[in-house]
Design a protein around this motif. Structure first.
Motif, PDB file in Angstrom:
ATOM      1  N   ASP A  35     -14.762  95.123  65.695  1.00  0.00           N
ATOM      2  CA  ASP A  35     -13.789  95.064  64.471  1.00  0.00           C
ATOM      3  C   ASP A  35     -12.724  93.938  64.742  1.00  0.00           C
ATOM      4  N   ILE A  36     -13.041  92.959  64.141  1.00  0.00           N
ATOM      5  CA  ILE A  36     -11.754  91.683  64.309  1.00  0.00           C
ATOM      6  C   ILE A  36     -11.538  91.418  62.638  1.00  0.00           C
ATOM      7  N   ARG A  37     -10.055  91.654  62.228  1.00  0.00           N
ATOM      8  CA  ARG A  37      -9.668  91.344  61.152  1.00  0.00           C
ATOM      9  C   ARG A  37      -8.951  90.267  60.885  1.00  0.00           C
ATOM     10  N   TYR A  38      -9.195  89.263  59.881  1.00  0.00           N
ATOM     11  CA  TYR A  38      -8.741  88.312  59.330  1.00  0.00           C
ATOM     12  C   TYR A  38      -7.671  88.743  58.462  1.00  0.00           C
ATOM     13  N   GLU A  39      -6.169  88.884  58.750  1.00  0.00           N
ATOM     14  CA  GLU A  39      -5.402  89.522  57.698  1.00  0.00           C
ATOM     15  C   GLU A  39      -3.980  88.926  57.914  1.00  0.00           C
ATOM     16  N   GLU A  40      -3.160  89.306  56.813  1.00  0.00           N
ATOM     17  CA  GLU A  40      -1.853  89.031  56.872  1.00  0.00           C
ATOM     18  C   GLU A  40      -0.743  89.648  57.965  1.00  0.00           C
ATOM     19  N   HIS A  75     -18.853  73.738  68.872  1.00  0.00           N
ATOM     20  CA  HIS A  75     -18.801  74.349  67.689  1.00  0.00           C
ATOM     21  C   HIS A  75     -17.192  74.280  67.294  1.00  0.00           C
ATOM     22  N   VAL A  76     -16.825  74.290  66.025  1.00  0.00           N
ATOM     23  CA  VAL A  76     -15.616  74.260  65.880  1.00  0.00           C
ATOM     24  C   VAL A  76     -15.485  75.116  64.493  1.00  0.00           C
ATOM     25  N   LEU A  77     -14.848  76.542  64.493  1.00  0.00           N
ATOM     26  CA  LEU A  77     -14.851  77.402  63.398  1.00  0.00           C
ATOM     27  C   LEU A  77     -13.408  77.612  62.940  1.00  0.00           C
ATOM     28  N   LYS A  78     -13.436  78.353  61.753  1.00  0.00           N
ATOM     29  CA  LYS A  78     -12.130  78.541  61.307  1.00  0.00           C
ATOM     30  C   LYS A  78     -11.429  79.828  61.810  1.00  0.00           C
ATOM     31  N   LEU A  79     -10.095  80.123  61.636  1.00  0.00           N
ATOM     32  CA  LEU A  79      -9.462  81.306  62.153  1.00  0.00           C
ATOM     33  C   LEU A  79     -10.269  82.486  61.704  1.00  0.00           C
ATOM     34  N   SER A  80     -10.715  82.469  60.370  1.00  0.00           N
ATOM     35  CA  SER A  80     -11.303  83.579  59.679  1.00  0.00           C
ATOM     36  C   SER A  80     -12.728  83.793  60.530  1.00  0.00           C
ATOM     37  N   LYS A 118     -17.304  85.789  64.342  1.00  0.00           N
ATOM     38  CA  LYS A 118     -18.539  84.987  64.243  1.00  0.00           C
ATOM     39  C   LYS A 118     -18.566  84.030  65.460  1.00  0.00           C
ATOM     40  N   ALA A 119     -17.594  83.523  65.891  1.00  0.00           N
ATOM     41  CA  ALA A 119     -17.428  82.928  67.241  1.00  0.00           C
ATOM     42  C   ALA A 119     -17.636  83.492  68.220  1.00  0.00           C
ATOM     43  N   LEU A 120     -17.008  84.928  68.579  1.00  0.00           N
ATOM     44  CA  LEU A 120     -17.346  85.693  69.467  1.00  0.00           C
ATOM     45  C   LEU A 120     -19.070  86.022  69.555  1.00  0.00           C
ATOM     46  N   ASN A 121     -19.555  86.213  68.459  1.00  0.00           N
ATOM     47  CA  ASN A 121     -20.936  86.592  68.651  1.00  0.00           C
ATOM     48  C   ASN A 121     -21.955  85.611  68.891  1.00  0.00           C
ATOM     49  N   MET A 122     -21.371  84.345  68.566  1.00  0.00           N
ATOM     50  CA  MET A 122     -22.038  83.153  68.910  1.00  0.00           C
ATOM     51  C   MET A 122     -22.056  82.781  70.408  1.00  0.00           C
ATOM     52  N   SER A 123     -20.882  83.051  70.825  1.00  0.00           N
ATOM     53  CA  SER A 123     -20.418  82.911  72.307  1.00  0.00           C
ATOM     54  C   SER A 123     -21.569  83.866  73.165  1.00  0.00           C
ATOM     55  N   ASP A 153     -24.590  85.126  72.240  1.00  0.00           N
ATOM     56  CA  ASP A 153     -25.927  84.995  71.770  1.00  0.00           C
ATOM     57  C   ASP A 153     -26.539  83.709  72.438  1.00  0.00           C
ATOM     58  N   ILE A 154     -27.558  84.166  73.438  1.00  0.00           N
ATOM     59  CA  ILE A 154     -28.252  83.050  74.150  1.00  0.00           C
ATOM     60  C   ILE A 154     -28.917  82.075  73.183  1.00  0.00           C
ATOM     61  N   ASP A 155     -29.374  82.390  71.931  1.00  0.00           N
ATOM     62  CA  ASP A 155     -30.196  81.799  71.260  1.00  0.00           C
ATOM     63  C   ASP A 155     -29.369  80.575  70.168  1.00  0.00           C
ATOM     64  N   GLU A 156     -27.730  80.849  70.178  1.00  0.00           N
ATOM     65  CA  GLU A 156     -26.804  80.153  69.358  1.00  0.00           C
ATOM     66  C   GLU A 156     -26.647  78.708  69.983  1.00  0.00           C
ATOM     67  N   ASN A 157     -27.060  78.489  71.286  1.00  0.00           N
ATOM     68  CA  ASN A 157     -26.644  77.208  71.917  1.00  0.00           C
ATOM     69  C   ASN A 157     -25.422  76.734  71.705  1.00  0.00           C
ATOM     70  N   SER A 158     -24.569  77.395  72.339  1.00  0.00           N
ATOM     71  CA  SER A 158     -23.186  77.182  72.410  1.00  0.00           C
ATOM     72  C   SER A 158     -22.445  76.964  73.680  1.00  0.00           C
ATOM     73  N   MET A 159     -21.623  75.867  74.108  1.00  0.00           N
ATOM     74  CA  MET A 159     -20.924  75.886  75.258  1.00  0.00           C
ATOM     75  C   MET A 159     -19.388  76.332  75.253  1.00  0.00           C
ATOM     76  N   LYS A 160     -18.797  75.331  74.179  1.00  0.00           N
ATOM     77  CA  LYS A 160     -17.260  75.672  74.116  1.00  0.00           C
ATOM     78  C   LYS A 160     -17.211  75.734  72.436  1.00  0.00           C
ATOM     79  N   ILE A 161     -16.539  76.804  72.283  1.00  0.00           N
ATOM     80  CA  ILE A 161     -15.995  77.031  70.592  1.00  0.00           C
ATOM     81  C   ILE A 161     -14.685  76.727  70.679  1.00  0.00           C
ATOM     82  N   ILE A 162     -14.205  76.097  69.544  1.00  0.00           N
ATOM     83  CA  ILE A 162     -12.861  75.886  69.311  1.00  0.00           C
ATOM     84  C   ILE A 162     -12.638  76.465  68.009  1.00  0.00           C
ATOM     85  N   ILE A 163     -11.328  77.458  67.791  1.00  0.00           N
ATOM     86  CA  ILE A 163     -11.092  77.974  66.519  1.00  0.00           C
ATOM     87  C   ILE A 163      -9.936  76.944  65.833  1.00  0.00           C
TER      88      ILE A 163
END
Length: 342
Positions: free
Chosen positions: A11-16, A314-319, A323-328, A330-340
């Protein structure tokens, strides 16, 4: 302003949220990039923090407001800053155990780095803030903090020329340690992980061999690679409890194990205690970084002694933090370092 707020597992919310106001000696920074760290991932997967909370501490950005009393920095400066500051005077600090200082965890940026704007308190401004060289991109600059943590950890080891090193974990931390120990003139560097993608990618940093622990027994593999001697140093760079036992069984007599990742507090494991006495092995913990590593880490990246761009996948948006957490994870997502980014 917008922030990615962690409420609960899944439960991560992109909010004001309220934009922070600054006081004397403080600065307000517009976040330009923030790395997703292994400790952030651990906190969100296991809910080891009080919620709701904005996490993220590998943040860099541009100063948009400067409080009274700030003399070294101005609006428009591109800056790096750390989230914790020791007191420098307590019994732990006098012994150079800065991260054990009672003040250390009490200090923090507000909110965390996964937000559009960040208030950097006076102590952080005075002791951890640095102007980022123009030659360094914001994305590369997010690696200053994790690299500094690795530098702090290496200070605790007695590394000698020609040593054999095992790095357990081929993620961001493993890639940084790989580059650092190679720069110190060690002999062979072996890296273990469960991801074929990460193990293949880390070969870019000159490793001598890789071990997929899903396919091979790590202790047997290290014995085979070292003529049954074991390695001189094992660095646990992934939060898997069983790795500690494996690390102890992979080091040679007189070897050193650096524990660099958090484990679950309820973790129990059996360890051969005779190895401490008969083989004189050392198990050393290392948490976070101190103000004495930041300029070194920044200069190493700026001077291309550490190649950050090869690590960023990978470079993803704050929102998209969830998704970034799930990618990190998931062994099938092929990620090493993700930047927000904002």
């Amino acid at each position: 302003m917008k922030a990615a707020v962690y409420y609960d597992i899944g439960d991560i919310r992109y909010e004001e949220v309220d934009k922070p106001a600054i006081g004397f000696g403080e600065v307000l920074v517009k976040m330009e990039a923030c790395g997703l760290c292994g400790t952030d991932i651990h906190k969100m997967l296991h809910k080891t923090v009080d919620t709701p909370v904005v996490l993220g501490h590998e943040a860099v950005g541009k100063i948009v407001e400067v409080g009274d009393g700030v003399e070294k920095f101005k609006v428009g400066d591109r800056v790096f800053f750390a989230h914790h500051v020791p007191c420098f005077t307590c019994e732990y600090c006098i012994r150079e155990k800065y991260t054990l200082c009672n003040q250390f965890k009490e200090t923090n940026i507000h909110p965390g780095g996964f937000s559009e704007y960040i208030r950097v308190p006076r102590l952080n401004v005075e002791n951890t803030m640095h102007i980022i060289p123009e030659s360094l991109s914001y994305m590369e600059a997010t690696l200053i903090e994790p690299l500094s943590c690795c530098l702090y950890g290496l200070k605790k080891l007695n590394i000698r020329y020609g040593d054999k090193v095992l790095i357990m974990g081929a993620g961001q931390v493993g890639a940084l340690f790989c580059q650092l120990v190679k720069s110190l003139g060690v002999g062979e560097v072996f890296v273990s992980d469960i991801s074929d993608y990460k193990l293949e990618k880390i070969k870019d940093f000159g490793v001598s061999g890789t071990i997929n622990v899903f396919e091979e027994n790590i202790v047997d593999s290290i014995n085979k690679l070292t003529n049954n001697k074991g390695v001189n140093i094992a660095i646990v760079a992934a939060g898997v409890p069983s790795l500690l036992k494996d690390a102890i069984n992979c080091v040679d007599r007189g070897g050193q194990v650096l524990v660099f990742s958090p484990f679950n507090s309820e973790t129990l494991m059996e360890i051969d205690g005779d190895k401490f006495f008969n083989d004189e092995i050392s198990v050393i913990g290392s948490y976070s970084s101190t103000p004495y590593e930041y300029d070194i880490g920044m200069n190493m990246i700026a001077n291309k002694e550490i190649d950050g761009n090869k690590m960023i996948t990978h470079v993803l948006k704050l929102s998209e933090l969830e998704k970034a957490l799930n990618m990190s994870t998931d062994i099938d997502e092929n990620s090493m370092k993700i930047i927000i980014e904002p």
